[in-house]
Scaffold this motif. Structure first.
Motif, PDB file in Angstrom:
ATOM      1  N   LEU A   1       0.829  -1.204   0.000  1.00  0.00           N
ATOM      2  CA  LEU A   1       0.000   0.000   0.000  1.00  0.00           C
ATOM      3  C   LEU A   1       0.860   1.249   0.000  1.00  0.00           C
ATOM      4  CD1 LEU A   1      -2.688  -1.166   2.575  1.00  0.00           C
ATOM      5  CD2 LEU A   1      -2.629  -1.473   0.099  1.00  0.00           C
ATOM      6  N   ASP A   2       2.003   1.170   0.662  1.00  0.00           N
ATOM      7  CA  ASP A   2       2.943   2.286   0.657  1.00  0.00           C
ATOM      8  C   ASP A   2       4.315   1.734   1.010  1.00  0.00           C
ATOM      9  OD1 ASP A   2       3.996   4.767   0.459  1.00  0.00           O
ATOM     10  OD2 ASP A   2       3.146   5.558   2.303  1.00  0.00           O
ATOM     11  N   VAL A   3       5.337   2.570   0.841  1.00  0.00           N
ATOM     12  CA  VAL A   3       6.683   2.113   1.176  1.00  0.00           C
ATOM     13  C   VAL A   3       6.914   2.158   2.687  1.00  0.00           C
ATOM     14  CG1 VAL A   3       7.705   2.741  -1.029  1.00  0.00           C
ATOM     15  CG2 VAL A   3       7.598   4.438   0.803  1.00  0.00           C
ATOM     16  N   GLU A   4       5.996   2.831   3.405  1.00  0.00           N
ATOM     17  CA  GLU A   4       6.133   3.003   4.849  1.00  0.00           C
ATOM     18  C   GLU A   4       6.380   1.671   5.561  1.00  0.00           C
ATOM     19  OE1 GLU A   4       2.821   5.209   6.257  1.00  0.00           O
ATOM     20  OE2 GLU A   4       3.976   6.146   7.861  1.00  0.00           O
ATOM     21  N   ALA A   5       5.674   0.623   5.095  1.00  0.00           N
ATOM     22  CA  ALA A   5       5.739  -0.656   5.787  1.00  0.00           C
ATOM     23  C   ALA A   5       7.015  -1.443   5.468  1.00  0.00           C
ATOM     24  CB  ALA A   5       4.504  -1.486   5.420  1.00  0.00           C
ATOM     25  N   LEU A   6       7.773  -1.000   4.465  1.00  0.00           N
ATOM     26  CA  LEU A   6       8.917  -1.799   4.021  1.00  0.00           C
ATOM     27  C   LEU A   6      10.176  -1.498   4.832  1.00  0.00           C
ATOM     28  CD1 LEU A   6       8.557  -1.552   0.128  1.00  0.00           C
ATOM     29  CD2 LEU A   6       7.586  -3.255   1.681  1.00  0.00           C
ATOM     30  N   SER A   7      10.909  -2.551   5.147  1.00  0.00           N
ATOM     31  CA  SER A   7      12.185  -2.368   5.843  1.00  0.00           C
ATOM     32  C   SER A   7      13.283  -2.151   4.801  1.00  0.00           C
ATOM     33  CB  SER A   7      12.502  -3.604   6.674  1.00  0.00           C
ATOM     34  OG  SER A   7      12.763  -4.693   5.806  1.00  0.00           O
ATOM     35  N   PHE A   8      14.435  -1.716   5.269  1.00  0.00           N
ATOM     36  CA  PHE A   8      15.575  -1.506   4.374  1.00  0.00           C
ATOM     37  C   PHE A   8      15.906  -2.788   3.611  1.00  0.00           C
ATOM     38  CE2 PHE A   8      20.156  -1.545   3.521  1.00  0.00           C
ATOM     39  CZ  PHE A   8      20.292  -0.367   2.807  1.00  0.00           C
ATOM     40  N   SER A   9      15.893  -3.917   4.334  1.00  0.00           N
ATOM     41  CA  SER A   9      16.288  -5.165   3.660  1.00  0.00           C
ATOM     42  C   SER A   9      15.220  -5.610   2.662  1.00  0.00           C
ATOM     43  CB  SER A   9      16.597  -6.253   4.682  1.00  0.00           C
ATOM     44  OG  SER A   9      15.434  -6.620   5.370  1.00  0.00           O
TER      45      SER A   9
ATOM     46  N   THR B   1      15.831  -3.477  -0.408  1.00  0.00           N
ATOM     47  CA  THR B   1      17.030  -3.960  -1.091  1.00  0.00           C
ATOM     48  C   THR B   1      16.723  -5.233  -1.870  1.00  0.00           C
ATOM     49  OG1 THR B   1      18.311  -3.059   0.718  1.00  0.00           O
ATOM     50  CG2 THR B   1      19.438  -4.616  -0.726  1.00  0.00           C
ATOM     51  N   ARG B   2      15.987  -6.119  -1.227  1.00  0.00           N
ATOM     52  CA  ARG B   2      15.677  -7.394  -1.864  1.00  0.00           C
ATOM     53  C   ARG B   2      14.817  -7.205  -3.105  1.00  0.00           C
ATOM     54  NH1 ARG B   2      11.628 -11.037   0.485  1.00  0.00           N
ATOM     55  NH2 ARG B   2      11.352 -12.429  -1.289  1.00  0.00           N
ATOM     56  N   LEU B   3      13.844  -6.318  -2.994  1.00  0.00           N
ATOM     57  CA  LEU B   3      12.989  -6.040  -4.153  1.00  0.00           C
ATOM     58  C   LEU B   3      13.821  -5.472  -5.307  1.00  0.00           C
ATOM     59  CD1 LEU B   3       9.611  -4.327  -3.172  1.00  0.00           C
ATOM     60  CD2 LEU B   3       9.945  -6.344  -4.603  1.00  0.00           C
ATOM     61  N   LEU B   4      14.722  -4.560  -4.979  1.00  0.00           N
ATOM     62  CA  LEU B   4      15.526  -3.944  -6.026  1.00  0.00           C
ATOM     63  C   LEU B   4      16.501  -4.960  -6.625  1.00  0.00           C
ATOM     64  CD1 LEU B   4      16.211  -0.395  -4.492  1.00  0.00           C
ATOM     65  CD2 LEU B   4      14.336  -1.124  -5.971  1.00  0.00           C
ATOM     66  N   ASP B   5      17.024  -5.859  -5.797  1.00  0.00           N
ATOM     67  CA  ASP B   5      17.896  -6.921  -6.305  1.00  0.00           C
ATOM     68  C   ASP B   5      17.122  -7.821  -7.270  1.00  0.00           C
ATOM     69  OD1 ASP B   5      19.954  -5.964  -4.794  1.00  0.00           O
ATOM     70  OD2 ASP B   5      19.749  -7.452  -3.184  1.00  0.00           O
TER      71      ASP B   5
ATOM     72  N   GLU C   1      21.084   2.027  -9.881  1.00  0.00           N
ATOM     73  CA  GLU C   1      21.850   1.570 -11.038  1.00  0.00           C
ATOM     74  C   GLU C   1      23.011   2.527 -11.312  1.00  0.00           C
ATOM     75  OE1 GLU C   1      20.699  -1.349 -13.606  1.00  0.00           O
ATOM     76  OE2 GLU C   1      20.688  -1.683 -11.432  1.00  0.00           O
ATOM     77  N   LEU C   2      22.756   3.802 -11.047  1.00  0.00           N
ATOM     78  CA  LEU C   2      23.721   4.857 -11.331  1.00  0.00           C
ATOM     79  C   LEU C   2      24.726   5.021 -10.203  1.00  0.00           C
ATOM     80  CD1 LEU C   2      23.308   6.644 -13.882  1.00  0.00           C
ATOM     81  CD2 LEU C   2      22.393   8.390 -12.339  1.00  0.00           C
ATOM     82  N   TRP C   3      24.231   4.965  -8.989  1.00  0.00           N
ATOM     83  CA  TRP C   3      25.022   5.322  -7.818  1.00  0.00           C
ATOM     84  C   TRP C   3      25.618   4.106  -7.106  1.00  0.00           C
ATOM     85  CZ3 TRP C   3      20.885   9.096  -5.339  1.00  0.00           C
ATOM     86  CH2 TRP C   3      20.830  10.273  -6.119  1.00  0.00           C
ATOM     87  N   GLY C   4      25.113   2.945  -7.421  1.00  0.00           N
ATOM     88  CA  GLY C   4      25.551   1.754  -6.692  1.00  0.00           C
ATOM     89  C   GLY C   4      24.703   1.565  -5.444  1.00  0.00           C
ATOM     90  N   PRO C   5      24.860   0.417  -4.802  1.00  0.00           N
ATOM     91  CA  PRO C   5      23.957   0.059  -3.700  1.00  0.00           C
ATOM     92  C   PRO C   5      24.091   0.959  -2.467  1.00  0.00           C
ATOM     93  CG  PRO C   5      25.668  -1.611  -3.999  1.00  0.00           C
ATOM     94  CD  PRO C   5      25.800  -0.660  -5.136  1.00  0.00           C
ATOM     95  N   ASP C   6      25.245   1.562  -2.253  1.00  0.00           N
ATOM     96  CA  ASP C   6      25.356   2.423  -1.072  1.00  0.00           C
ATOM     97  C   ASP C   6      25.067   3.867  -1.476  1.00  0.00           C
ATOM     98  OD1 ASP C   6      25.747   3.504   1.367  1.00  0.00           O
ATOM     99  OD2 ASP C   6      27.944   3.380   1.299  1.00  0.00           O
ATOM    100  N   MET C   7      23.853   4.277  -1.224  1.00  0.00           N
ATOM    101  CA  MET C   7      23.433   5.588  -1.700  1.00  0.00           C
ATOM    102  C   MET C   7      23.468   6.643  -0.599  1.00  0.00           C
ATOM    103  SD  MET C   7      20.440   4.577  -4.371  1.00  0.00           S
ATOM    104  CE  MET C   7      19.468   3.458  -3.390  1.00  0.00           C
TER     105      MET C   7
END
Lengths: 431, 313
Positions: B12-20, B23-27, B152-158
């Motif tokens: 429903l929103d990104v609010e509920a998502l944790s950092f990991s 990251t996993r979704l983007l991976d 993609e541009l900046w790498g994983p550590d943003m």
């Protein structure tokens, strides 16, 4: 209980009456619709043939006045009608209910007023009593004054454009003047049409975060300021409906210090809930004016404590389930309140914010004085309008416990403390 | 496929998502990006699954993106649009929802003009609900695809990067979801727009608010322009569109003040010359078309993750 054969009399034993100088316990006898005797328990007994109702540990309150409710008849009987609304009022401890004019047709003509009073007398011959509030302007459109002479004669107890604003200050001014001719008070729903347009909750951090158009508190306070200035200028009273925010309270406080004839009401929900209640888009908590921020809630509670706030009202606003089961921006505003108002406001007594006597004043003496309706001071000859209240009885707000047709309340499922056990009007038992 | 357990029935929103989880979704999206580069772009992963695209507000880009994402995973996608639908016949959202549920989809993707509409559906339905934009509230897949594009541009550590979001913040679900997401990723967010288009309480957001565009763009690593809805001017929130274009449009001189290598994003559709100069939209610094490609991959990752979670359940 003794066997009884006299039904025109009520005898209550060992009740506490916090509205009296000493709280008691008292024995109370009512005959032929009036208080016949009220004296410290033990000073007199039940007359022969009159059943004695034990009241030990219970409160006997004079029937309360709700100066602001929407009973929806005529026109919206699927939400509520006069029969169900007055029944809910009886169970809520109310002996007098002011019904706002935003019905369909609008109560802007004597025929509608007469119809409403007929319905009330037919369905609830012993009460609660209905006090129709007439429309201040024709069709609540804010353009032409309604026939307040005709409406007063038909039984309208006050005038209001409630639910709609009066944008034209000129029309509002003339309404105050003309209503005064018939000895009627104008109740103003304070809302700036432009600031409040297309809003669905309070404007603040919560509305900004969840992306809902918000109504600023100044939408209310601007009209409060207008009314205070008009009231002073015209030297006429005005009553401010459902006050919800700090800025309004500061203006009211300023007005009262100057001796301006302004009175104000607020509702239990504004004292118990803030706008975080809408974080999950809960339409049951969508009311107008909207639930405000925590600081406004604190200011309101202080105003109740300090006596700046004159009366409590319910702003009972029933809506059908299907109307509220929609996204927040499509839902109508309002919540029911007749049956939850007492337990919620009695919570302020329990918290020590409000003396029990002041609590009764805000629900009985003060509204009765503002709107010139009879009071029960438990003196001999006063109307036998009273109810037994158990402050410790807990109950849950459910379809089974609520008598209103609608169930739109943010307190649905809540456990509330304090319950009306029995209610008499004119000596007749209605609950 | 995964180490961490995906807990959410809905997005429903990104609010509920944790950092990991982010990251996993983007991976996962990165892996689908590779598939999208192949000549044959279809994989059988979600064969037999059905996805309803319920767009109660006009949308071409987001709807097509979800449609393509579903089809590349071999899911069956069904569209329900505004015109000709029962919504225009006055059916309530509740009834539309129940009707959709009766068709037993695995996932419903909803776009609706009411803030909270996705919550409304999620509370009532057993299937997964994906918010493709609800009123002014949230547009989580847009924020995720923006994050994907910049990662993609900046790498994983943003962490340490700075992003400026400029334009109509008050009415923007894209801005709300982006601010929340970037805060989770450790990126500094700046906000700039006309004061009449800033939301109440914005000072408490995890972002710095600017009144001056030159200062706002100074040294930033990315600039995100937001679409200006022309009705804002009619609502009295702006003097006129020419003034907006002169004072609030991102042009070359602004980009020159940004950090070296700074890029420009826009959720589209663009009003060229209104919120972003045409020259900038077409420049080498523009990543607007990358965002579109990322959108398909991110949505594939999301649909895949939700379908897998439901399978485990």
């Amino acid at each position: 209980m003794q066997s009884a054969d006299r039904h025109d009399a009520v005898f209550l034993e060992q009740v506490l009456i916090p509205s009296l100088h000493a709280p008691g316990p008292y024995n109370v006898l009512a005959c032929e619709g009036k208080i016949a005797a009220c004296a410290p328990a033990g000073e007199f007994e039940a007359p022969a043939g009159v059943a004695s109702i034990p009241g030990k540990g219970l409160r006997l309150f004079p029937s309360f006045v709700d100066a602001h409710a929407h009973l929806r008849e005529p026109g919206f009987e699927y939400k509520e009608d006069i029969e169900s609304g007055l029944r809910a009022a009886a169970y809520g401890g109310f002996g007098a209910v002011f019904a706002m004019p935003n019905t369909s047709p609008v109560n802007d003509q004597a025929a509608v007023t007469a119809f409403m009073l007929d319905r009330a007398r037919l369905r609830h011959p012993f009460g609660p009593r209905l006090y129709p509030v007439g429309a201040l302007t024709v069709g609540l459109e804010g353009r032409e004054l309604a026939r307040m002479g005709e409406l007063s004669e038909a039984g309208c107890a006050a005038f209001s454009n409630d639910g709609r604003w009066v944008t034209s200050t000129e029309i509002f001014r003339r309404g105050m003047e003309y209503a005064a001719q018939w000895g009627r008070l104008v109740i103003d729903h304070c809302e700036d049409e432009f600031l409040a347009k297309d809003t669905h909750m309070n404007e603040g951090a919560v509305s900004g975060r969840i992306g809902v158009a918000g109504q600023p508190t100044v939408a209310e306070a601007l009209h409060v300021a207008r009314d205070v200035l008009l009231s002073e200028y015209l030297d006429l009273p005005v009553h401010l409906a459902h006050i919800s925010c700090r800025q309004s309270l500061e203006l009211i406080s300023f007005a009262k210090e100057r001796g301006v004839k302004v009175t104000a009401e607020t509702c239990p929900h504004y004292l118990c809930l803030d706008d975080t209640r809408l974080e999950n888009y809960d339409t049951a908590a969508k009311v107008n004016p909207p639930l405000r921020g925590a600081r406004d809630v604190q200011a309101l509670r202080r105003a109740v404590q300090d006596g700046i706030m004159d009366i409590f009202v319910t702003d009972h606003a029933p809506h059908a389930a299907h109307e509220k089961e929609v996204p927040l921006d499509q839902a109508p505003s309002g919540c029911i309140g007749l049956e939850t108002a007492l337990p919620l406001t009695y919570g302020l007594v329990r918290e020590g914010l409000l003396a029990e006597k002041a609590f009764i004043r805000m629900w009985h003496d003060a509204p009765a004085a503002i709107f010139s309706i009879p009071v029960n001071n438990f003196a001999v000859g006063d109307p036998a309008d009273f109810f037994l209240f158990d402050p410790d009885s807990e109950w849950e707000v459910t379809r089974e416990t609520i008598h209103s047709k609608s169930l739109n309340t943010p307190f649905l499922g809540a456990r509330l403390k304090g319950r009306v056990l029995a209610h008499w009007l004119g000596g007749h038992r209605i609950v | 496929m995964s180490e961490a357990h995906w807990r959410h029935k809905d997005l429903l929103d990104v609010e509920a998502l944790s950092f990991s989880e982010i990251t996993r979704l983007l991976d996962t999206a990165a892996r689908f990006m590779e598939i999208n580069a192949r000549p044959v772009k279809k994989v059988p992963t979600l064969r037999g699954r059905s996805i309803v695209l319920f767009f109660a507000e006009p949308s071409t880009r987001t709807k097509t993106s979800f449609d393509v994402a579903g089809k590349r995973l071999s899911a069956d996608t069904f569209s329900l649009g505004v015109s000709g639908s029962s919504i225009t016949k006055g059916e309530s959202l509740k009834d539309t929802a129940l009707t959709l549920q009766a068709m037993a989809p695995d996932i419903i993707v909803i776009r609706h003009s009411s803030s909270g509409a996705a919550h409304f559906l999620a509370e009532r339905l057993d299937c997964s609900v994906v918010n493709a934009g609800d009123g002014r509230h949230a547009h989580p897949t847009q924020a995720l695809l923006d994050a994907f594009t910049l990662r993609e541009l900046w790498g994983p550590d943003m962490a340490g990067k700075t992003l400026l979001i400029a334009g109509d913040i008050a009415h923007s679900r894209v801005a709300r979801s982006n601010v929340l997401l970037w805060a989770k990723l450790g990126v500094s967010v700046r906000i700039f727009g006309p004061r009449t288009l800033l939301p109440p309480g914005v000072a408490a957001w995890p972002a710095e608010v600017y009144d001056n565009l030159d200062e706002a763009v100074s040294g930033v690593d990315a600039i995100m322009g937001l679409r200006l809805q022309l009705e804002r001017q009619q609502a009295g929130l702006l003097p006129d569109l020419a003034e907006y274009a002169r004072r609030f449009c991102i042009g070359r001189r602004h980009l020159n003040r940004a950090a070296a290598g700074a890029v420009v994003l826009h959720p589209g559709p663009i009003n060229r010359g209104m919120e972003i100069a045409s020259e900038i939209a077409d420049s080498a610094q523009s990543r607007i078309l990358d965002q579109v490609a990322a959108g398909v991959a991110v949505r594939m990752a999301l649909l895949f993750t939700l379908a897998m979670r439901n399978e485990v359940q």
